[in-house]
Structures are given as C-alpha cells and as structure tokens.
Design a protein around this motif. Structure first.
Motif, PDB file in Angstrom:
ATOM      1  N   GLN A 211      45.780  23.588  63.632  1.00  0.00           N
ATOM      2  CA  GLN A 211      45.557  22.164  63.899  1.00  0.00           C
ATOM      3  C   GLN A 211      44.600  21.563  62.879  1.00  0.00           C
ATOM      4  O   GLN A 211      44.826  20.463  62.370  1.00  0.00           O
ATOM      5  CB  GLN A 211      44.989  21.981  65.315  1.00  0.00           C
ATOM      6  CG  GLN A 211      45.975  22.284  66.427  1.00  0.00           C
ATOM      7  CD  GLN A 211      45.303  22.304  67.797  1.00  0.00           C
ATOM      8  OE1 GLN A 211      44.193  22.816  67.957  1.00  0.00           O
ATOM      9  NE2 GLN A 211      45.973  21.743  68.788  1.00  0.00           N
ATOM     10  N   ALA A 212      43.531  22.295  62.581  1.00  0.00           N
ATOM     11  CA  ALA A 212      42.556  21.804  61.605  1.00  0.00           C
ATOM     12  C   ALA A 212      43.204  21.643  60.240  1.00  0.00           C
ATOM     13  O   ALA A 212      42.986  20.643  59.543  1.00  0.00           O
ATOM     14  CB  ALA A 212      41.376  22.775  61.515  1.00  0.00           C
ATOM     15  N   ALA A 213      44.005  22.619  59.831  1.00  0.00           N
ATOM     16  CA  ALA A 213      44.646  22.569  58.516  1.00  0.00           C
ATOM     17  C   ALA A 213      45.551  21.357  58.396  1.00  0.00           C
ATOM     18  O   ALA A 213      45.530  20.644  57.379  1.00  0.00           O
ATOM     19  CB  ALA A 213      45.437  23.855  58.281  1.00  0.00           C
ATOM     20  N   ALA A 214      46.350  21.111  59.402  1.00  0.00           N
ATOM     21  CA  ALA A 214      47.265  19.969  59.357  1.00  0.00           C
ATOM     22  C   ALA A 214      46.483  18.664  59.231  1.00  0.00           C
ATOM     23  O   ALA A 214      46.862  17.772  58.451  1.00  0.00           O
ATOM     24  CB  ALA A 214      48.142  19.952  60.611  1.00  0.00           C
ATOM     25  N   ARG A 215      45.391  18.556  59.978  1.00  0.00           N
ATOM     26  CA  ARG A 215      44.603  17.326  59.922  1.00  0.00           C
ATOM     27  C   ARG A 215      43.932  17.156  58.565  1.00  0.00           C
ATOM     28  O   ARG A 215      43.903  16.050  58.013  1.00  0.00           O
ATOM     29  CB  ARG A 215      43.554  17.328  61.040  1.00  0.00           C
ATOM     30  CG  ARG A 215      44.141  17.363  62.444  1.00  0.00           C
ATOM     31  CD  ARG A 215      43.144  17.102  63.541  1.00  0.00           C
ATOM     32  NE  ARG A 215      41.998  17.990  63.557  1.00  0.00           N
ATOM     33  CZ  ARG A 215      41.118  18.040  64.551  1.00  0.00           C
ATOM     34  NH1 ARG A 215      41.263  17.251  65.603  1.00  0.00           N
ATOM     35  NH2 ARG A 215      40.099  18.863  64.506  1.00  0.00           N
ATOM     36  N   LEU A 216      43.394  18.240  58.011  1.00  0.00           N
ATOM     37  CA  LEU A 216      42.712  18.154  56.719  1.00  0.00           C
ATOM     38  C   LEU A 216      43.678  17.789  55.596  1.00  0.00           C
ATOM     39  O   LEU A 216      43.337  17.009  54.697  1.00  0.00           O
ATOM     40  CB  LEU A 216      42.016  19.480  56.408  1.00  0.00           C
ATOM     41  CG  LEU A 216      40.817  19.831  57.290  1.00  0.00           C
ATOM     42  CD1 LEU A 216      40.383  21.273  57.058  1.00  0.00           C
ATOM     43  CD2 LEU A 216      39.647  18.887  57.049  1.00  0.00           C
ATOM     44  N   ILE A 217      44.873  18.336  55.649  1.00  0.00           N
ATOM     45  CA  ILE A 217      45.858  18.008  54.613  1.00  0.00           C
ATOM     46  C   ILE A 217      46.276  16.548  54.717  1.00  0.00           C
ATOM     47  O   ILE A 217      46.453  15.863  53.696  1.00  0.00           O
ATOM     48  CB  ILE A 217      47.069  18.960  54.711  1.00  0.00           C
ATOM     49  CG1 ILE A 217      46.634  20.377  54.312  1.00  0.00           C
ATOM     50  CG2 ILE A 217      48.205  18.492  53.797  1.00  0.00           C
ATOM     51  CD1 ILE A 217      47.637  21.446  54.664  1.00  0.00           C
ATOM     52  N   GLU A 218      46.410  16.047  55.930  1.00  0.00           N
ATOM     53  CA  GLU A 218      46.730  14.626  56.104  1.00  0.00           C
ATOM     54  C   GLU A 218      45.642  13.752  55.489  1.00  0.00           C
ATOM     55  O   GLU A 218      45.929  12.735  54.848  1.00  0.00           O
ATOM     56  CB  GLU A 218      46.890  14.292  57.595  1.00  0.00           C
ATOM     57  CG  GLU A 218      48.125  14.869  58.248  1.00  0.00           C
ATOM     58  CD  GLU A 218      49.409  14.258  57.699  1.00  0.00           C
ATOM     59  OE1 GLU A 218      49.386  13.083  57.260  1.00  0.00           O
ATOM     60  OE2 GLU A 218      50.437  14.966  57.703  1.00  0.00           O
ATOM     61  N   VAL A 219      44.390  14.159  55.667  1.00  0.00           N
ATOM     62  CA  VAL A 219      43.287  13.396  55.072  1.00  0.00           C
ATOM     63  C   VAL A 219      43.387  13.439  53.552  1.00  0.00           C
ATOM     64  O   VAL A 219      43.296  12.405  52.872  1.00  0.00           O
ATOM     65  CB  VAL A 219      41.919  13.935  55.538  1.00  0.00           C
ATOM     66  CG1 VAL A 219      40.780  13.238  54.784  1.00  0.00           C
ATOM     67  CG2 VAL A 219      41.745  13.729  57.041  1.00  0.00           C
TER      68      VAL A 219
ATOM     69  N   GLY B 269      33.487  10.775  48.516  1.00  0.00           N
ATOM     70  CA  GLY B 269      33.151  10.503  49.904  1.00  0.00           C
ATOM     71  C   GLY B 269      33.059  11.738  50.776  1.00  0.00           C
ATOM     72  O   GLY B 269      33.451  12.838  50.394  1.00  0.00           O
ATOM     73  N   PHE B 270      32.555  11.511  51.980  1.00  0.00           N
ATOM     74  CA  PHE B 270      32.323  12.546  52.991  1.00  0.00           C
ATOM     75  C   PHE B 270      33.085  12.091  54.235  1.00  0.00           C
ATOM     76  O   PHE B 270      32.745  11.068  54.839  1.00  0.00           O
ATOM     77  CB  PHE B 270      30.817  12.646  53.243  1.00  0.00           C
ATOM     78  CG  PHE B 270      30.369  13.686  54.235  1.00  0.00           C
ATOM     79  CD1 PHE B 270      31.148  14.767  54.598  1.00  0.00           C
ATOM     80  CD2 PHE B 270      29.104  13.572  54.811  1.00  0.00           C
ATOM     81  CE1 PHE B 270      30.700  15.706  55.501  1.00  0.00           C
ATOM     82  CE2 PHE B 270      28.636  14.506  55.710  1.00  0.00           C
ATOM     83  CZ  PHE B 270      29.438  15.577  56.062  1.00  0.00           C
ATOM     84  N   PHE B 271      34.135  12.841  54.608  1.00  0.00           N
ATOM     85  CA  PHE B 271      35.051  12.400  55.662  1.00  0.00           C
ATOM     86  C   PHE B 271      35.259  13.479  56.712  1.00  0.00           C
ATOM     87  O   PHE B 271      35.157  14.669  56.431  1.00  0.00           O
ATOM     88  CB  PHE B 271      36.417  12.041  55.049  1.00  0.00           C
ATOM     89  CG  PHE B 271      36.346  11.039  53.931  1.00  0.00           C
ATOM     90  CD1 PHE B 271      36.294   9.678  54.199  1.00  0.00           C
ATOM     91  CD2 PHE B 271      36.307  11.457  52.613  1.00  0.00           C
ATOM     92  CE1 PHE B 271      36.214   8.748  53.170  1.00  0.00           C
ATOM     93  CE2 PHE B 271      36.229  10.546  51.577  1.00  0.00           C
ATOM     94  CZ  PHE B 271      36.176   9.192  51.851  1.00  0.00           C
ATOM     95  N   ASP B 272      35.592  13.030  57.930  1.00  0.00           N
ATOM     96  CA  ASP B 272      35.920  13.996  58.970  1.00  0.00           C
ATOM     97  C   ASP B 272      37.423  14.246  58.992  1.00  0.00           C
ATOM     98  O   ASP B 272      38.176  13.717  58.168  1.00  0.00           O
ATOM     99  CB  ASP B 272      35.376  13.555  60.338  1.00  0.00           C
ATOM    100  CG  ASP B 272      36.131  12.376  60.959  1.00  0.00           C
ATOM    101  OD1 ASP B 272      37.151  11.921  60.391  1.00  0.00           O
ATOM    102  OD2 ASP B 272      35.705  11.906  62.027  1.00  0.00           O
ATOM    103  N   TYR B 273      37.852  15.043  59.942  1.00  0.00           N
ATOM    104  CA  TYR B 273      39.251  15.467  60.046  1.00  0.00           C
ATOM    105  C   TYR B 273      40.221  14.323  60.349  1.00  0.00           C
ATOM    106  O   TYR B 273      41.435  14.497  60.225  1.00  0.00           O
ATOM    107  CB  TYR B 273      39.378  16.538  61.120  1.00  0.00           C
ATOM    108  CG  TYR B 273      38.734  16.125  62.423  1.00  0.00           C
ATOM    109  CD1 TYR B 273      39.375  15.289  63.325  1.00  0.00           C
ATOM    110  CD2 TYR B 273      37.435  16.545  62.742  1.00  0.00           C
ATOM    111  CE1 TYR B 273      38.762  14.896  64.512  1.00  0.00           C
ATOM    112  CE2 TYR B 273      36.823  16.157  63.912  1.00  0.00           C
ATOM    113  CZ  TYR B 273      37.490  15.341  64.800  1.00  0.00           C
ATOM    114  OH  TYR B 273      36.879  14.941  65.956  1.00  0.00           O
ATOM    115  N   ALA B 274      39.700  13.174  60.743  1.00  0.00           N
ATOM    116  CA  ALA B 274      40.557  12.012  61.002  1.00  0.00           C
ATOM    117  C   ALA B 274      40.489  10.996  59.866  1.00  0.00           C
ATOM    118  O   ALA B 274      41.030   9.909  59.979  1.00  0.00           O
ATOM    119  CB  ALA B 274      40.156  11.354  62.326  1.00  0.00           C
TER     120      ALA B 274
END
Length: 222
Positions: free
Chosen positions: A192-200, A211-216
């Motif tokens: 789940q984390a990987a999918a979200r990070l790649i989307e970012v 920049g400094f961003f979260d998983y969303a």
C-alpha cells in the motif's frame, strides 16, 4: 507521468522491495540495488560510486529507500539523558549522508531533456515545525538534515536539469521490521505504501522540486 525505467536503492527492504515490485507491475524496467544483494553501502562513497558507475543512463525515477530507526541496538531517545554521540553520528551517516551520496553519483543517470525524479524516504518526525513531542533526537535530526540536503541540492540541480524533481517523502507508518517494535501505530502494508509513494512521484511537477511531502502528496512543514 508513468515511470518507464527506475532505480530502487535499498530494494531488499520492506518498502524498497514493494516499490520495485509495484513499478514492475506498472510496466517499468527496474534496476534494484541493496546492501544484502549487491554489497552497496550507501554510507561508503567508494561503494556508491562503484555501483552507480556500472549503470547506464537515463532513469526516469531514482528512489532511495534505505534507512533505519534502530542502529546497533540504539533505539530512539526518550530524553536528553539517552543522547549518545555515536548513535547520532550513525543515524546521520545512514539516514542523511547515504541518500545524499546516492544523489551525488546518480545525477548523471537522470535525464536533462525531460522529466526525472529523485526521491528519498524521509519521515514526518524530521519536520521541525511539526515537532510537538520532542525526543527521538538522533533520528529526527538525521531526517531533518536529509530534508535540507535534498532541498539545497534541488536549487543547484535545477540549473542543469530544469525538468528534474527532487523530493523527500514520508511513507506513513509501514508494517515492516523497521516499525515492528511500535505496535500501537496504525500501519499500512509495504504494498500500500509503495503504490501511494509512486503516485506521489508520478504526480509531482518541477516547480515542486526540493519539497517534503507525505504519502498523499501533501506538503509537510520544514
């Protein structure tokens, strides 16, 4: 923008392995590097230079998924009394210097004529502005240093790679060996984390570099 070719550093770890698998599932060609499989030591510049020099450019995405919360048994400090110089130095070497050395030697692998992303795993606890609890001195300091290194590098890199995006990413609390000792936190799976990070990564634009961003994809205060 979909990734066609990616380099994942730290690909034997929970998040790194999931990132590589997710990218491959999306059709990307992935090169994996790690300490356990390849002998890459991100704290040793000679090791970083040797491994990256063997690769051919370009990569659309270079993702550094290395890091540790506990090094040589030294857990996050609960008070200043527990602050240990060697523990702080070890955290800095692995969590700040390591990704910076990868960036130093991976820059030649990033395209100059089109979009390319360099991402490194950071952590929300590295935010100075968001620190309301104190403690965790060494880990917090190392991640704050990583954020500064990547932010400063983004200014320089933009002069030669105007389409490049450099980013520090907070993955959330992920269920890996990294967080096994913290059962009270809500966790997501590495997948789940990987999918979200790649989307970012695929959604960031050059004007967000540094920049400094979260998983969303939400910006985190420095």
């Amino acid at each position: 923008m979909p990734t066609e070719r990616a380099l994942v550093v730290g690909a034997s770890g929970g998040i790194g392995a999931a990132l590589a698998a997710e990218l491959e599932g999306r059709g990307a060609a992935v090169v994996r590097l790690s300490r356990s499989a390849d002998g890459l030591d991100v704290t040793d510049e000679a090791s970083v230079e040797r491994h990256l020099a063997a690769l051919d450019a370009p990569f659309d995405l270079v993702f550094v998924a290395t890091g540790a919360l506990v090094i040589d048994g030294n857990r996050p400090e609960k008070s200043l009394k527990q602050l240990d110089p060697q523990a702080l130095t070890d955290q800095f070497r692995l969590n700040a210097l390591g990704p910076a050395l990868v960036l130093k030697h991976a820059l030649r692998l990033m395209p100059r004529d089109r979009r390319g992303v360099f991402a490194a795993l950071s952590a929300r606890v590295g935010s100075i502005g968001d620190n309301r609890l104190g403690g965790w001195y060494s880990y917090r300091t190392a991640k704050a240093a990583l954020n500064q290194l990547i932010h400063g590098a983004a200014v320089e890199v933009a002069r030669t790679h105007r389409h490049a995006i450099l980013a520090c990413l907070h993955p959330g609390t992920v269920a890996t060996r990294f967080t096994a000792g913290y059962p009270d936190h809500d966790k997501v799976t590495p997948e789940q984390a990987a999918a979200r990070l790649i989307e970012v990564c695929e959604g960031l634009a050059p004007d967000q570099s540094g920049g400094f961003f979260d998983y969303a994809g939400r910006e985190i205060p420095w």
